[in-house]
Write a protein that holds these residues in place. Sequence first.
Motif, PDB file in Angstrom:
ATOM      1  N   GLY A  42      51.387  12.824  40.103  1.00 11.16           N
ATOM      2  CA  GLY A  42      51.348  13.080  38.665  1.00 11.16           C
ATOM      3  C   GLY A  42      52.546  13.892  38.215  1.00 11.16           C
ATOM      4  N   GLN A  43      52.943  14.861  39.036  1.00 15.66           N
ATOM      5  CA  GLN A  43      54.137  15.639  38.726  1.00 15.66           C
ATOM      6  C   GLN A  43      55.352  14.737  38.540  1.00 15.66           C
ATOM      7  N   LEU A  44      55.427  13.662  39.320  1.00 17.44           N
ATOM      8  CA  LEU A  44      56.605  12.798  39.297  1.00 17.44           C
ATOM      9  C   LEU A  44      56.579  11.752  38.192  1.00 17.44           C
ATOM     10  N   ALA A  66      41.763  14.158  39.776  1.00 16.90           N
ATOM     11  CA  ALA A  66      42.543  15.377  39.590  1.00 16.90           C
ATOM     12  C   ALA A  66      44.032  15.089  39.695  1.00 16.90           C
ATOM     13  N   THR A  67      44.804  15.648  38.728  1.00 15.47           N
ATOM     14  CA  THR A  67      46.239  15.379  38.741  1.00 15.47           C
ATOM     15  C   THR A  67      46.988  16.416  37.920  1.00 15.47           C
ATOM     16  N   PHE A  68      48.317  16.289  37.908  1.00 10.19           N
ATOM     17  CA  PHE A  68      49.211  17.043  37.032  1.00 10.19           C
ATOM     18  C   PHE A  68      49.814  16.088  36.003  1.00 10.19           C
ATOM     19  N   SER A  69      50.327  16.664  34.915  1.00 11.34           N
ATOM     20  CA  SER A  69      50.914  15.842  33.856  1.00 11.34           C
ATOM     21  C   SER A  69      52.388  15.550  34.070  1.00 11.34           C
ATOM     22  N   GLY A  70      53.068  16.396  34.885  1.00 10.28           N
ATOM     23  CA  GLY A  70      54.520  16.336  34.905  1.00 10.28           C
ATOM     24  C   GLY A  70      55.087  17.102  33.719  1.00 10.28           C
ATOM     25  N   ALA A  71      56.402  17.226  33.666  1.00 12.68           N
ATOM     26  CA  ALA A  71      57.002  18.051  32.618  1.00 12.68           C
ATOM     27  C   ALA A  71      58.409  17.589  32.259  1.00 12.68           C
ATOM     28  N   LEU A  72      58.602  17.384  30.975  1.00 15.68           N
ATOM     29  CA  LEU A  72      59.936  17.139  30.421  1.00 15.68           C
ATOM     30  C   LEU A  72      60.446  18.356  29.657  1.00 15.68           C
ATOM     31  N   MET A  73      59.542  19.306  29.345  1.00 15.95           N
ATOM     32  CA  MET A  73      59.895  20.396  28.427  1.00 15.95           C
ATOM     33  C   MET A  73      59.712  21.787  29.012  1.00 15.95           C
ATOM     34  N   TRP A  74      59.374  21.906  30.295  1.00 12.17           N
ATOM     35  CA  TRP A  74      59.079  23.230  30.822  1.00 12.17           C
ATOM     36  C   TRP A  74      60.273  24.165  30.688  1.00 12.17           C
ATOM     37  N   LEU A 129      51.508  20.182  30.190  1.00  8.60           N
ATOM     38  CA  LEU A 129      50.132  20.533  29.846  1.00  8.60           C
ATOM     39  C   LEU A 129      49.748  21.776  30.645  1.00  8.60           C
ATOM     40  N   HIS A 130      49.867  22.954  30.010  1.00  7.69           N
ATOM     41  CA  HIS A 130      49.639  24.200  30.738  1.00  7.69           C
ATOM     42  C   HIS A 130      48.663  25.147  30.034  1.00  7.69           C
ATOM     43  N   ASP A 131      48.292  24.864  28.799  1.00  2.00           N
ATOM     44  CA  ASP A 131      47.314  25.690  28.096  1.00  2.00           C
ATOM     45  C   ASP A 131      46.596  24.830  27.059  1.00  2.00           C
TER      46      ASP A 131
END
Length: 351
Positions: A83-85, A135-143, A192-194
Amino acid sequence: MTAIKGPAIFLAQFAGDEAPFDTLTGMAEWAAGLGYKGIQVPTGPSLFDLEKAAESQEYCDNIKADCEKAGVQITELSTHLQGQLVAVHPAYDELFDGFAPEEVRGNPDARTKWAVNQLKCAAKASQRLGLKSHATFSGALMWHLVYPWPQRPPGLVEQGFKELASRWLPILDAFEEAGVDVCYELHPGEDLHDGISFEQFLDAVDHHPRANILYDPSHFVLQQLDYLDFIDRYHDRIKAFHVKDAEFNPTGRAGVYGGYQDWVNRPGRFRSLGDGQVDFRGIFSKLTQYGFDGWAVLEWECCLKDSAQGAAEGAPFIADHIIQRAGKAFDDFAGAQSSESRNRRILGLKD
């Protein structure tokens, strides 16, 4: 009556090259021996081959049977790394390439396509296993933009969520077809962190019914977010639960950002269950109040305590916190039959 299921344990932090941690069956037996009833399974060819599982019901049936024979159920599959990728800013390419197979490293487009396919395979594999959540992560373009300096250009955040949504919508549709919820672990380092970032994503995916939350209070302690109020606000989207402790002890030298320190020296750090500051009584009470009937899954991450001790202590800790929801009100014994005419008399109204 519905009740939280458990205790269960996420296997990712325990997997290794030596028995019993080198095979899924070995880890299932190990977890059962500690008193766990469920296991959340990280996915990768060595433990659980997503592509094979998506194609073969027999493969899934055999794994499910082996786990049940060992004494545990599979609670969810996990694709945190994949998911991160799905979304990686170029600044993190080299750091995150290690999450991908060698054939797509150094090729961000190929890596993203691989990750998206992995998630779609996870949808089908979860369906074959009879699971309801993933269960997964969203990944990030804006962190890299999380702190607004320099100023973010108008429309940048909206455009970022639009792009993130375009990558996830086909995946969410695959999970809709499979009848499985995608549960994003809201986590620093992810877009997606909060709660607010989750709401922005929901808007971008038109409130897709399969876009849901893996609730982990430890990440909210480190962000200084009210994790009990979070349940009140988002309980209808909480479909998975990591039981993980944390503490936050700021000083005059460091706070939320931690000063680039190692985990043991950071003001905010993860702890084994019961050693941190998380109010698990409050959490289990609120989740029970709102009818959460998913699994309570230990995710062990502690910078002080050995993993074997943390795992051994986790099962009884979780079991002690699970609430068997009341089947009737405690004051039912004092109740009486009623009718509209009796109610009117009680209210002082004429029949």
